[in-house]
Structure formats: C-alpha cells, structure tokens
Write a protein that holds these residues in place. Structure first.
Motif, PDB file in Angstrom:
ATOM      1  N   UNK A 159      28.720 136.522  74.820  1.00  0.00           N
ATOM      2  CA  UNK A 159      28.237 136.454  73.441  1.00  0.00           C
ATOM      3  C   UNK A 159      26.919 137.207  73.357  1.00  0.00           C
ATOM      4  N   UNK A 160      26.703 137.890  72.240  1.00  0.00           N
ATOM      5  CA  UNK A 160      25.497 138.704  72.074  1.00  0.00           C
ATOM      6  C   UNK A 160      24.800 138.323  70.784  1.00  0.00           C
ATOM      7  N   UNK A 161      23.487 138.080  70.875  1.00  0.00           N
ATOM      8  CA  UNK A 161      22.654 137.818  69.709  1.00  0.00           C
ATOM      9  C   UNK A 161      21.877 139.097  69.388  1.00  0.00           C
ATOM     10  N   UNK A 162      22.062 139.618  68.179  1.00  0.00           N
ATOM     11  CA  UNK A 162      21.375 140.828  67.743  1.00  0.00           C
ATOM     12  C   UNK A 162      20.324 140.413  66.721  1.00  0.00           C
ATOM     13  N   UNK A 163      19.061 140.684  67.027  1.00  0.00           N
ATOM     14  CA  UNK A 163      17.974 140.296  66.143  1.00  0.00           C
ATOM     15  C   UNK A 163      17.280 141.537  65.589  1.00  0.00           C
ATOM     16  N   UNK A 164      16.578 141.360  64.486  1.00  0.00           N
ATOM     17  CA  UNK A 164      15.865 142.476  63.876  1.00  0.00           C
ATOM     18  C   UNK A 164      15.649 142.212  62.400  1.00  0.00           C
ATOM     19  N   UNK A 165      14.699 142.927  61.830  1.00  0.00           N
ATOM     20  CA  UNK A 165      14.393 142.768  60.416  1.00  0.00           C
ATOM     21  C   UNK A 165      15.562 143.248  59.557  1.00  0.00           C
ATOM     22  N   UNK A 166      15.525 142.895  58.287  1.00  0.00           N
ATOM     23  CA  UNK A 166      16.534 143.359  57.340  1.00  0.00           C
ATOM     24  C   UNK A 166      16.550 144.885  57.296  1.00  0.00           C
ATOM     25  N   UNK A 167      17.764 145.444  57.357  1.00  0.00           N
ATOM     26  CA  UNK A 167      17.898 146.891  57.233  1.00  0.00           C
ATOM     27  C   UNK A 167      17.778 147.666  58.523  1.00  0.00           C
ATOM     28  N   UNK A 291      20.250 123.483  69.267  1.00  0.00           N
ATOM     29  CA  UNK A 291      19.771 124.113  70.495  1.00  0.00           C
ATOM     30  C   UNK A 291      20.934 124.489  71.400  1.00  0.00           C
ATOM     31  N   UNK A 292      21.963 123.635  71.469  1.00  0.00           N
ATOM     32  CA  UNK A 292      23.090 123.919  72.354  1.00  0.00           C
ATOM     33  C   UNK A 292      23.890 125.125  71.856  1.00  0.00           C
ATOM     34  N   UNK A 293      23.968 125.308  70.549  1.00  0.00           N
ATOM     35  CA  UNK A 293      24.651 126.486  70.017  1.00  0.00           C
ATOM     36  C   UNK A 293      23.839 127.743  70.311  1.00  0.00           C
ATOM     37  N   UNK A 294      22.514 127.631  70.198  1.00  0.00           N
ATOM     38  CA  UNK A 294      21.656 128.773  70.500  1.00  0.00           C
ATOM     39  C   UNK A 294      21.854 129.234  71.933  1.00  0.00           C
ATOM     40  N   UNK A 295      21.972 128.286  72.868  1.00  0.00           N
ATOM     41  CA  UNK A 295      22.195 128.654  74.262  1.00  0.00           C
ATOM     42  C   UNK A 295      23.509 129.422  74.434  1.00  0.00           C
ATOM     43  N   UNK A 296      24.528 129.046  73.649  1.00  0.00           N
ATOM     44  CA  UNK A 296      25.839 129.672  73.802  1.00  0.00           C
ATOM     45  C   UNK A 296      25.909 131.069  73.208  1.00  0.00           C
ATOM     46  N   UNK A 297      25.135 131.326  72.140  1.00  0.00           N
ATOM     47  CA  UNK A 297      25.293 132.606  71.444  1.00  0.00           C
ATOM     48  C   UNK A 297      24.366 133.691  71.956  1.00  0.00           C
ATOM     49  N   UNK A 298      23.369 133.345  72.754  1.00  0.00           N
ATOM     50  CA  UNK A 298      22.426 134.365  73.204  1.00  0.00           C
ATOM     51  C   UNK A 298      22.532 134.629  74.708  1.00  0.00           C
ATOM     52  N   UNK A 299      23.771 134.731  75.183  1.00  0.00           N
ATOM     53  CA  UNK A 299      23.961 135.135  76.577  1.00  0.00           C
ATOM     54  C   UNK A 299      23.279 136.471  76.822  1.00  0.00           C
ATOM     55  N   UNK A 300      23.407 137.362  75.851  1.00  0.00           N
ATOM     56  CA  UNK A 300      22.649 138.609  75.842  1.00  0.00           C
ATOM     57  C   UNK A 300      21.942 138.728  74.496  1.00  0.00           C
ATOM     58  N   UNK A 301      20.787 139.383  74.482  1.00  0.00           N
ATOM     59  CA  UNK A 301      20.037 139.582  73.243  1.00  0.00           C
ATOM     60  C   UNK A 301      19.660 141.053  73.101  1.00  0.00           C
TER      61      UNK A 301
END
Length: 463
Positions: A159-167, A291-301
């Motif tokens: 699972x990969x969490x992609x972060x960043x500002x709008x746009x 918190x447990x969902x956060x651990x599962x979705x950010x295997x990679x960021x």
C-alpha cells in the motif's frame, strides 16, 4: 571500486574513518570544508558521502541537497556530535540514508556505510529505464526522486500513501504506480472520498443489494468490487468517516467485505493506493483517523513537492501546457516571452500545477491573436500579487508618533492601520523566533496558510 567521501573538519576523525572504509574494500577521500566536499562530490563518482553537520563554512544539513544533486547521486550519511532529534528528522525527511551521532564506533559506522553502498549500487539495476510517466512532466531532482519511489512501489504490492498539497498531481503519481505494476492491465478505480456524502460512502465502496435502502431499486457493485485484480485509489482518504475506516480496515486484512443489505461476504483482490493533503499523523493523534488503518496504508510514502520547490520545472510545464492547449483548441502555436516565464518563476503557486494549468488557459484566452504570451496575459490575481511583492514596503511610523501632545491627531482610520501594521509586524517576528524559522510549524501555530504567511513576511520585509 566503490567510493566514499568523508566531509568533516576533524582531521583525526577523517583519517580514522578513511582507514575503516578502506578496510571494508572501498576507496576513501576526505574534505575539511563543505566547499571542498561539494567540489569533490561534483567532480568525482562517489557512492556514499559521510557528512558532518557542524562545519567551519556552514551547516551540513543545509548542504545536503547539494550533495544529493551531484552527478552520481550519492547516498548521504549525516554525522554529528549534537544530540538533535529535530535535525535527525530533517535529515531523514530530506533523503539522508542515516543519521549517526559522534563519536562513531567502527560498528556504528560500518553497517550504515555497507547498507548505503548496497542500496546505491542496487537501485541502479532495479529502476526500469522505460518507466511510464503517465502524464508526469518534470526533470527536477525532486521529481526524479519521486519517480524513483514510483518505480520501487510499482515493483511491489505494498500500500502506498501519496501526500502533497492540493494540485501537486497525486492522482497522476498513483496512475504511474498502477501503469508500471503487474496490475497495469487491470482496472484503475478512483474514489474521491471528499466528494461522497458521508451516508453514501459505505454503499459506494462496498456496493449494495436491491432494496437495501430507500432508492436502492437495483443491485450495485461497489468500487472495491470494480477494482478486482486492479488498483483502488482512495483520494483524500483523510475525509473517510470513522465508521467506514473500521469496515475498510477489515477489507485490507483479508480482502473480504459485505455489501450494504447483503447476506454473503464477497472477496476482492485489489492493490490499494491512497492520497491526502492532510496530516494523517495529527488526525490520528486527535482521534479523527484510526491509527491502525494509518499503519496499513503507509507501507510506502511518496511526499510530492510543491511546484515552487521543483527547480526548472515551471518553464518546462508551461511550454508543455501551452503546446497542449493550442493543439486541443486548434490554435496556432504560440511562443512564450522571457518576461512571462520570469513572472511564473516569481509567483508562489499556492495551487501548484493545477493553478499553473489554469493560468496558461487564461493567458491563451487573453492573448487572442497575439503570437507571443507576455506577463500582461496572466490572470489578474497573479499580476496583482507580483506587483505588490515587487514594490518596496514602507514601514509605518509607530502609533505613538501620531498621538504626541502638541501635534494634530491623525484620522482614526490612519491610526488604526498603523496600529494593525505594528502589531502584525511584531507578531510575525515573535512567531519566527518561537518556531525557529520553521514555516510549517509557524503555519500550524498561527493558523495562517503557507501562502498568506509568505505574503505577510514579504510585506513586512521579514525572512
């Protein structure tokens, strides 16, 4: 032979580290200043740089991007005698391989150097040369670093969490991961969690049976089912209701779910990608995200950079969008003037790439038959912002000066403006001092957006 550059102002430590590196079978070189170190790194082919923080000519953390941008793109190990957890976090978030406190022992320095060397050598062979960009435009170091992570993510099922500002292009990067993965031939299903009414999120994700609720006159297969053997992309996952977060966590654990109104459990084999412009760690701390969902979705960021941080990409993106819009609208090709590009580079772009696209579209409409885009064709809000920032700011006199005995009183409006300006200027100075110049921390403390804070700092001549 693999090469290691040691940048430290302690000659004895440099000699000891160089000897340890040579005993590991690597070639070692040393530098006593940041200037000398950067010169050697740019001229030589180094795999690893061991970099001290406190140097005679500056701070090693400030020079970290300079070493990373060298032709060989070495892995950087930060070495310092200061017990600074904030510095350690900054180094790691900036892409340093490791952070080691002085004085290092042979055991504490050998393993990080060996691991960094293996990673640097290995990633040359892992990253595919024909990586599909899926519409991502840019050649800046920041974008290349993100594309490296895209390649790594595409080679796994994590699972990969992609972060960043709008746009910033979070969906484009999710699409790139999918297009380069083993699931590229399967569906890519996008769910905008922020656009779904809270009461419909569960039925949209998991589907529903006929008659499950008023208006459910037919069976609906949810997004989870549609993503079977493909990729499910949850955009703005921070907006997902807590009740749905709990149900979705179970789907991630075993791939099984129950449609709304359904009696049987169904199963779906999908790969999860998520994106957000919010701080999920802070939301979890406040109890607004599991918190447990956060651990599962950010295997990679993958943390996407702001457009302003993508050195050299603004002009490249501009030319690409101008050419694309001219082609789509059957317009004659238009050139871009230097003053137009200078204006784009000077603007802060709070809306990032999306705002740049809209600015180009506006410019083409305003240019009409003009063959060249100039700064006057930009949207009014951008031109106003640039004009205000270009003018020198005259510091208002202190309020007390207008209230001295024996002098005529100023109009109330003028006194009020002076008072507000003085209070704002003093507040901003105290804010910067309290946050140590950390802009994200200052934004959080003051409640100001990054764009508004930068505008105020510019207005009062602060930095």
């Amino acid at each position: 032979m693999p090469r290691v550059l040691i940048v430290d102002d302690d000659p004895m430590l440099c000699e000891a580290l160089a000897l340890a590196v040579q005993q590991m079978g690597f070639e070692a070189d040393t530098a006593g200043t940041l200037k000398d170190g950067l010169g050697k790194a740019r001229a030589g082919d180094f795999d690893v740089v061991v970099l001290d923080v406190r140097m005679p000519d500056g701070n090693g953390l400030d020079s970290l991007p300079g070493f990373q941008e060298c032709p060989s793109a070495p892995e950087v190990i930060i070495l310092t005698g200061a017990g600074d957890p904030d510095g350690a976090e900054l180094a790691i978030r900036s892409g340093a391989w490791s952070y080691i406190a002085k004085p290092p022992t042979l055991n504490t320095i050998r393993l990080p150097i060996q691991r960094a060397m293996e990673h640097h050598r290995g990633k040359q062979n892992v990253l595919p040369l024909g990586l599909k960009r899926s519409g991502i435009i840019g050649e800046s170091r920041a974008i290349h670093a993100c594309m490296d992570l895209v390649a790594q993510a595409a080679a796994t099922e994590a699972s990969v969490l992609i972060t960043g500002e709008t746009g910033t292009g979070k969906e484009l990067f999710a699409r790139a991961i999918h297009d380069n993965s083993a699931r590229a031939d399967g569906p890519f299903v996008v769910v905008d969690c922020a656009a779904l009414p809270e009461k419909l999120v569960e039925s949209e994700l998991f589907g529903y049976e006929r008659g499950a609720f008023t208006g459910a006159d037919r069976r609906f297969e949810g997004m989870v089912h549609q993503a079977h053997r493909g990729t499910l992309f949850l955009d703005e996952i921070g907006e997902l209701p807590m009740a749905v977060q709990k149900a979705f966590l179970r789907v991630l654990q075993d791939g099984r779910y129950r449609p709304v109104g359904g009696l049987k459990e169904l199963q779906s084999d999908f790969r999860l990608l998520v994106a957000t412009n919010r701080d999920l760690e802070a939301l979890a701390g406040a109890g607004a995200f599991r918190q447990d969902l956060l651990f599962r979705i950010r295997t990679m960021t993958i943390d996407l950079p702001r457009l302003k941080e993508r050195g050299g990409d603004i002009a490249r993106l501009c030319r690409h969008f101008v050419a694309r819009q001219c082609r789509l609208n059957a317009l004659p090709a238009k050139r871009v003037s230097p003053d137009y590009l200078d204006a784009l580079e000077a603007y802060n772009w709070p809306g990032n790439v999306r705002e740049l696209i809209h600015a180009v579209e506006h410019s083409l409409a305003a240019a009409m038959n003009d063959p060249v885009l100039v700064a006057a064709h930009l949207p009014t809000n951008i031109r106003v912002n640039l004009a205000r920032n270009a003018l020198p700011v005259r510091q208002p006199p202190r309020v007390e000066e207008g209230l001295r005995v024996g002098q005529p009183l100023q109009p109330l409006r003028q006194v009020r403006l002076q008072a507000v300006a003085e209070v704002e200027s003093r507040y901003l100075r105290e804010l910067l001092a309290a946050c140590g110049g950390d802009i994200p921390k200052a934004c959080a403390m003051s409640g100001l957006s990054r764009a508004r804070l930068y505008a105020l700092l510019k207005a009062y001549g602060l930095s």
